[in-house]
Design a protein around this motif. Structure first.
Motif, mmCIF file in Angstrom:
data_model
loop_
_atom_site.group_PDB
_atom_site.id
_atom_site.type_symbol
_atom_site.label_atom_id
_atom_site.label_comp_id
_atom_site.label_asym_id
_atom_site.label_seq_id
_atom_site.Cartn_x
_atom_site.Cartn_y
_atom_site.Cartn_z
ATOM 1 N N ASP A 6 1.014 -1.363 0.262
ATOM 2 C CA ASP A 6 -0.125 -0.037 0.337
ATOM 3 C C ASP A 6 1.060 1.324 0.539
ATOM 4 O O ASP A 6 0.737 2.053 -0.755
ATOM 5 C CB ASP A 6 -1.392 -0.147 1.287
ATOM 6 C CG ASP A 6 -2.202 -0.716 1.419
ATOM 7 O OD1 ASP A 6 -1.683 -1.683 -0.098
ATOM 8 O OD2 ASP A 6 -2.627 -1.356 2.182
ATOM 9 N N ALA A 7 2.015 1.442 0.785
ATOM 10 C CA ALA A 7 2.852 2.616 1.522
ATOM 11 C C ALA A 7 3.960 2.252 -0.380
ATOM 12 O O ALA A 7 3.504 3.627 -1.056
ATOM 13 C CB ALA A 7 3.846 2.434 1.728
ATOM 14 N N THR A 8 3.952 1.660 -0.904
ATOM 15 C CA THR A 8 4.040 2.239 -2.303
ATOM 16 C C THR A 8 3.643 2.308 -3.573
ATOM 17 O O THR A 8 3.773 2.961 -4.373
ATOM 18 C CB THR A 8 5.087 0.090 -2.787
ATOM 19 O OG1 THR A 8 5.813 -0.427 -1.850
ATOM 20 C CG2 THR A 8 6.006 0.253 -4.497
ATOM 21 N N ARG A 9 2.837 1.529 -3.577
ATOM 22 C CA ARG A 9 1.074 1.910 -4.280
ATOM 23 C C ARG A 9 0.695 3.733 -4.080
ATOM 24 O O ARG A 9 0.667 4.810 -5.185
ATOM 25 C CB ARG A 9 -0.044 1.939 -4.562
ATOM 26 C CG ARG A 9 0.091 0.228 -4.930
ATOM 27 C CD ARG A 9 -1.278 -0.650 -5.041
ATOM 28 N NE ARG A 9 -1.042 -1.848 -5.537
ATOM 29 C CZ ARG A 9 -1.170 -2.575 -5.092
ATOM 30 N NH1 ARG A 9 -2.622 -3.027 -3.924
ATOM 31 N NH2 ARG A 9 -1.630 -4.243 -5.304
ATOM 32 N N ARG A 10 1.280 4.111 -3.235
ATOM 33 C CA ARG A 10 0.480 5.516 -2.406
ATOM 34 C C ARG A 10 1.832 6.414 -3.308
ATOM 35 O O ARG A 10 1.941 7.619 -3.392
ATOM 36 C CB ARG A 10 0.711 6.040 -1.257
ATOM 37 C CG ARG A 10 -0.806 6.031 -0.671
ATOM 38 C CD ARG A 10 -0.439 6.144 0.899
ATOM 39 N NE ARG A 10 0.167 5.374 2.083
ATOM 40 C CZ ARG A 10 -0.210 4.149 2.713
ATOM 41 N NH1 ARG A 10 -1.149 3.925 2.223
ATOM 42 N NH2 ARG A 10 0.806 4.175 3.113
ATOM 43 N N GLU A 11 3.148 5.900 -3.500
ATOM 44 C CA GLU A 11 4.576 6.760 -3.464
ATOM 45 C C GLU A 11 3.898 6.953 -5.495
ATOM 46 O O GLU A 11 4.797 7.620 -6.039
ATOM 47 C CB GLU A 11 5.841 5.709 -3.244
ATOM 48 C CG GLU A 11 5.860 6.186 -1.948
ATOM 49 C CD GLU A 11 6.650 5.159 -1.349
ATOM 50 O OE1 GLU A 11 7.877 4.763 -2.537
ATOM 51 O OE2 GLU A 11 7.427 5.494 -0.292
ATOM 52 N N GLU A 12 3.721 6.236 -6.048
ATOM 53 C CA GLU A 12 3.452 6.475 -6.466
ATOM 54 C C GLU A 12 2.105 7.491 -8.178
ATOM 55 O O GLU A 12 2.754 7.518 -8.801
ATOM 56 C CB GLU A 12 2.983 4.665 -7.955
ATOM 57 C CG GLU A 12 4.126 3.435 -7.679
ATOM 58 C CD GLU A 12 3.016 2.414 -8.073
ATOM 59 O OE1 GLU A 12 2.029 2.367 -8.049
ATOM 60 O OE2 GLU A 12 3.924 1.559 -7.951
ATOM 61 N N HIS A 13 1.889 6.922 -6.569
ATOM 62 C CA HIS A 13 0.965 8.766 -7.143
ATOM 63 C C HIS A 13 1.715 9.883 -7.026
ATOM 64 O O HIS A 13 2.567 10.029 -6.209
ATOM 65 C CB HIS A 13 -0.675 8.767 -6.183
ATOM 66 C CG HIS A 13 -1.442 6.989 -6.645
ATOM 67 N ND1 HIS A 13 -2.094 7.315 -7.617
ATOM 68 C CD2 HIS A 13 -1.647 5.860 -6.143
ATOM 69 C CE1 HIS A 13 -2.791 6.181 -7.789
ATOM 70 N NE2 HIS A 13 -2.171 5.919 -6.443
ATOM 71 N N PHE A 14 1.141 10.781 -7.956
ATOM 72 C CA PHE A 14 2.087 12.042 -7.960
ATOM 73 C C PHE A 14 0.446 13.212 -8.291
ATOM 74 O O PHE A 14 -0.153 12.625 -9.497
ATOM 75 C CB PHE A 14 3.038 12.675 -8.454
ATOM 76 C CG PHE A 14 3.557 12.451 -9.706
ATOM 77 C CD1 PHE A 14 2.791 12.933 -10.612
ATOM 78 C CD2 PHE A 14 3.353 11.196 -10.650
ATOM 79 C CE1 PHE A 14 2.924 12.863 -12.423
ATOM 80 C CE2 PHE A 14 3.189 10.363 -11.508
ATOM 81 C CZ PHE A 14 3.072 11.775 -12.935
ATOM 82 N N ALA A 15 1.073 13.784 -7.940
ATOM 83 C CA ALA A 15 0.659 15.634 -8.764
ATOM 84 C C ALA A 15 0.660 16.420 -9.171
ATOM 85 O O ALA A 15 2.123 16.598 -8.438
ATOM 86 C CB ALA A 15 -1.265 16.050 -7.423
ATOM 87 N N SER A 16 0.561 17.592 -9.934
ATOM 88 C CA SER A 16 0.907 18.552 -10.412
ATOM 89 C C SER A 16 -0.311 19.293 -10.713
ATOM 90 O O SER A 16 -0.968 19.452 -11.884
ATOM 91 C CB SER A 16 1.806 18.288 -11.691
ATOM 92 O OG SER A 16 1.854 18.023 -12.638
ATOM 93 N N GLY A 17 0.009 21.064 -10.912
ATOM 94 C CA GLY A 17 -0.784 21.878 -11.333
ATOM 95 C C GLY A 17 0.200 23.793 -11.313
ATOM 96 O O GLY A 17 0.953 23.189 -12.098
ATOM 97 N N ARG A 18 -0.749 24.049 -12.621
ATOM 98 C CA ARG A 18 -0.179 24.890 -13.060
ATOM 99 C C ARG A 18 -1.138 26.206 -13.749
ATOM 100 O O ARG A 18 -2.198 25.677 -14.194
ATOM 101 C CB ARG A 18 0.572 24.652 -14.210
ATOM 102 C CG ARG A 18 1.474 25.773 -15.013
ATOM 103 C CD ARG A 18 2.089 25.600 -16.343
ATOM 104 N NE ARG A 18 3.080 26.711 -16.657
ATOM 105 C CZ ARG A 18 3.391 27.045 -17.680
ATOM 106 N NH1 ARG A 18 3.259 26.032 -19.232
ATOM 107 N NH2 ARG A 18 4.591 28.194 -18.319
ATOM 108 N N GLY A 19 -0.694 27.648 -12.286
ATOM 109 C CA GLY A 19 -1.620 28.238 -13.910
ATOM 110 C C GLY A 19 -0.757 29.510 -14.463
ATOM 111 O O GLY A 19 0.547 30.094 -13.801
#
Length: 171
Positions: A6-19
């Motif tokens: 579960d910890a490994t799966r959480r680390e695979e997710h990421f987010a980014s954003g730009r305005g």
């Protein structure tokens, strides 16, 4: 074992954003024009480096910081690179010649940028400020422009000459 998975799966997710916001005083190609762009971006801790923002002379990314070196020996090494990144550019362009094949204009500009959560582990770069002048050469009927710029780092950086072929506006 399940917690580790579960910890490994959480680390695979990421987010980014730009305005980003851009402004131009005149759209006519034969008129003096003031332009401005401001942007803010952020990438999560697990985001790949390719999603981090940066600024340089305008060869590969939209952020402009024309007196600062961004890439050295094909490696991003500049101060203007981080998970959280803000930049702004203002430019005035004055046409000086127009012919059947295209147009030529002179330009003056100021670029500012600041990077946070940098690759070297430092929290924040200083506010980097560059100013300079250049030529804009465009071919008739083409949306691209050749930018030839000389910029000096008012805060950090040196003096650099850059040549960039790309969209006339917004960069």
């Amino acid at each position: 074992r399940q917690r580790q998975l579960d910890a490994t799966r959480r680390e695979e997710h990421f987010a980014s954003g730009r305005g980003r916001a851009a402004w131009r005083s005149a759209m006519e190609t034969g008129a003096r024009a003031w332009t401005g762009i401001v942007a803010l971006s952020s990438a999560g801790r697990a985001a790949p480096l390719a999603l981090w923002e940066d600024a340089g002379p305008g060869h590969s990314r939209p952020g402009l910081l024309r007196a600062h070196r961004l890439i050295e020996d094909d490696v991003v090494t500049g101060e203007a690179f981080g998970r959280t990144f803000a930049y702004g550019t203002t430019e005035v362009t004055q046409p000086i010649g127009r012919g059947m094949s295209g147009s030529v204009a002179v330009a003056g500009f100021v670029d500012v940028a600041r990077a946070s959560h940098r690759l070297d582990g430092s929290h924040q770069s200083p506010l980097l400020v560059d100013a300079g002048a250049g030529l804009r050469i465009s071919a008739m009927g083409r949306p691209e422009v050749l930018r030839i710029d000389v910029a000096h780092g008012l805060r950090g950086g040196g003096t650099r000459l850059s040549f960039t072929w790309g969209r006339a506006w917004p960069w």
